[in-house]
Design an enzyme around this catalytic site. Structure first.
Site, PDB file in Angstrom:
ATOM      1  N   SER A  10     -42.797  19.668  33.007  1.00 47.89           N
ATOM      2  CA  SER A  10     -42.888  19.283  34.415  1.00 47.89           C
ATOM      3  C   SER A  10     -42.504  20.450  35.318  1.00 47.89           C
ATOM      4  CB  SER A  10     -41.985  18.083  34.699  1.00 47.89           C
ATOM      5  OG  SER A  10     -42.067  17.743  36.066  1.00 47.89           O
ATOM      6  N   HIS A  33     -47.427  19.029  33.837  1.00 48.29           N
ATOM      7  CA  HIS A  33     -47.197  17.863  34.693  1.00 48.29           C
ATOM      8  C   HIS A  33     -46.789  18.366  36.082  1.00 48.29           C
ATOM      9  CE1 HIS A  33     -46.218  13.623  35.349  1.00 48.29           C
ATOM     10  NE2 HIS A  33     -45.169  14.042  36.035  1.00 48.29           N
ATOM     11  N   ASP A  35     -45.737  17.214  39.816  1.00 48.24           N
ATOM     12  CA  ASP A  35     -45.254  16.102  40.633  1.00 48.24           C
ATOM     13  C   ASP A  35     -45.543  16.343  42.102  1.00 48.24           C
ATOM     14  OD1 ASP A  35     -44.000  14.365  38.706  1.00 48.24           O
ATOM     15  OD2 ASP A  35     -42.483  15.925  38.439  1.00 48.24           O
ATOM     16  N   MET A  37     -45.053  14.987  45.706  1.00 43.97           N
ATOM     17  CA  MET A  37     -44.223  14.026  46.451  1.00 43.97           C
ATOM     18  C   MET A  37     -44.395  14.248  47.951  1.00 43.97           C
ATOM     19  SD  MET A  37     -40.696  14.184  44.273  1.00 43.97           S
ATOM     20  CE  MET A  37     -40.686  14.363  42.477  1.00 43.97           C
ATOM     21  N   HIS A  66     -49.438  14.080  39.180  1.00 44.33           N
ATOM     22  CA  HIS A  66     -48.776  12.789  39.362  1.00 44.33           C
ATOM     23  C   HIS A  66     -48.506  12.613  40.854  1.00 44.33           C
ATOM     24  CE1 HIS A  66     -44.711  10.479  38.614  1.00 44.33           C
ATOM     25  NE2 HIS A  66     -45.611   9.738  39.237  1.00 44.33           N
ATOM     26  N   MET A  68     -47.043  10.988  43.796  1.00 46.33           N
ATOM     27  CA  MET A  68     -46.033  10.066  44.313  1.00 46.33           C
ATOM     28  C   MET A  68     -46.148  10.085  45.830  1.00 46.33           C
ATOM     29  SD  MET A  68     -42.987  11.118  41.739  1.00 46.33           S
ATOM     30  CE  MET A  68     -43.902  12.560  41.238  1.00 46.33           C
ATOM     31  N   MET A 137     -42.948   5.356  34.303  1.00 46.82           N
ATOM     32  CA  MET A 137     -41.760   6.077  34.754  1.00 46.82           C
ATOM     33  C   MET A 137     -40.542   5.532  34.016  1.00 46.82           C
ATOM     34  SD  MET A 137     -42.867   8.249  36.898  1.00 46.82           S
ATOM     35  CE  MET A 137     -41.232   8.932  37.173  1.00 46.82           C
ATOM     36  N   ASP A 173     -42.367   9.498  31.520  1.00 40.11           N
ATOM     37  CA  ASP A 173     -41.906  10.521  32.467  1.00 40.11           C
ATOM     38  C   ASP A 173     -40.503  10.200  32.969  1.00 40.11           C
ATOM     39  OD1 ASP A 173     -41.703  12.489  34.412  1.00 40.11           O
ATOM     40  OD2 ASP A 173     -43.195  11.598  35.747  1.00 40.11           O
TER      41      ASP A 173
HETATM   42  C1  DX5 Z   1     -39.550  12.458  38.629  1.00 37.38           C
HETATM   43  C2  DX5 Z   1     -40.739  13.194  38.138  1.00 37.38           C
HETATM   44  C3  DX5 Z   1     -40.609  13.781  36.780  1.00 37.38           C
HETATM   45  C4  DX5 Z   1     -39.543  14.832  36.607  1.00 37.38           C
HETATM   46  C5  DX5 Z   1     -38.971  14.643  35.218  1.00 37.38           C
HETATM   47  O1  DX5 Z   1     -39.893  11.813  39.811  1.00 37.38           O
HETATM   48  O2  DX5 Z   1     -41.876  12.347  38.129  1.00 37.38           O
HETATM   49  O3  DX5 Z   1     -41.870  14.302  36.341  1.00 37.38           O
HETATM   50  O4  DX5 Z   1     -40.009  16.152  36.713  1.00 37.38           O
HETATM   51  O5  DX5 Z   1     -37.875  15.463  35.062  1.00 37.38           O
HETATM   52  P1  DX5 Z   1     -36.862  15.287  33.825  1.00 37.38           P
HETATM   53  O6  DX5 Z   1     -37.679  15.484  32.578  1.00 37.38           O
HETATM   54  O7  DX5 Z   1     -35.850  16.349  34.045  1.00 37.38           O
HETATM   55  O8  DX5 Z   1     -36.303  13.890  33.916  1.00 37.38           O
HETATM   56 ZN    ZN Z   2     -43.812  13.028  37.202  1.00 34.80          ZN
END
Ligand code: DX5
Ligand code: ZN
Length: 217
Positions: A10, A33, A35, A37, A66, A68, A137, A173
């Site tokens: 990630s 991956h 993220d 946001m 991903h 969000m 999640m 995740d």
């Molecule tokens: C959280 C993200 C994850 C995050 C996971 O909102 O969607 O992808 O990067 O990080 P770890 O593996 O450190 O929990």
């Molecule tokens: Zn994620």
């Protein structure tokens, strides 16, 4: 059919001051991956399409975006054009999930849905004939470095059963480490996101390899 394990480092846990070098350290993984946001769906802001476009030149990994965000529909084309390979949207987002999936496919990309920890497995059912991946999640979305929520393991199992013979990847995740990965993989997850577990490690290729070994049952 048992899907092969795919490790998905990630980007959220990478060192943003040297992304190009960071990406080289994870090239033995399958997915990257990413993220996205919006500071509204989750209380944090991360990357936009220009960042995805910039790192697309630096990595041959399968880009797993991903989203969000509260309104994925208006961002899907930009992320597709920037170089996403798969785009996943939360069923809890405001926009109609079926419309989002259609929009992703219309851009020629693979598509998936995401369920927050408190959303029941049943919420995925209406979309199972239309997705390439379901992402569960195992932490509340927004931040890396949180603890795996053990109750999600039963949901992985339930989803795996609902998926049945369909060729759908099941991604997990949040809070994955060498302990939690076992229960997630045993329950049926085959795409494993690792933020802290990969980018927090000194030796990333070794970290990826260890996760892979721990996930093989
Ligand atoms: C959280 C993200 C994850 C995050 C996971 O909102 O969607 O992808 O990067 O990080 P770890 O593996 O450190 O929990
Ligand atoms: Zn994620």
């Amino acid at each position: 059919m048992k899907h092969t394990i795919k490790i998905a480092p990630s980007l959220l846990s990478a060192d943003f001051s040297c992304l190009s070098a960071e990406l080289k350290t994870v090239e033995k993984a399958e997915f990257l991956h990413i993220d996205i946001m919006d500071g509204h769906f989750v209380p944090n802001i991360t990357f936009g399409p220009p960042l995805v476009k910039a790192i697309r030149k630096e990595s041959g990994l399968f880009f797993d975006c991903h989203l969000m965000v509260t309104n994925p529909l208006k961002f899907i084309p930009a992320f597709a054009e920037a170089g996403a390979d798969i785009i996943t949207v939360h069923v809890e987002a405001e926009d109609d999930t079926a419309k989002c999936l259609q929009a992703i496919k219309a851009c020629g990309k693979k598509c998936g849905i995401v369920l927050n920890p408190d959303t029941p497995a049943e919420a995925a059912e209406p979309y199972l004939d239309d997705v390439d991946m379901v992402l569960l999640m195992s932490v509340y979305p927004g931040f890396g470095g949180q603890k795996y929520i053990p109750a999600v393991t039963a949901k992985i199992k339930a989803l795996k059963e609902k998926i049945g013979d369909r060729e759908i990847d099941l991604e997990i995740d949040g809070g994955i480490n060498l302990e939690t990965i076992r229960q997630a993989a045993e329950a049926g997850a085959n795409v494993i996101v690792g933020g802290t577990a990969v980018f927090g490690a000194e030796n990333r290729p070794a970290a990826i390899q260890k996760l892979r070994e721990a996930a093989v049952l």
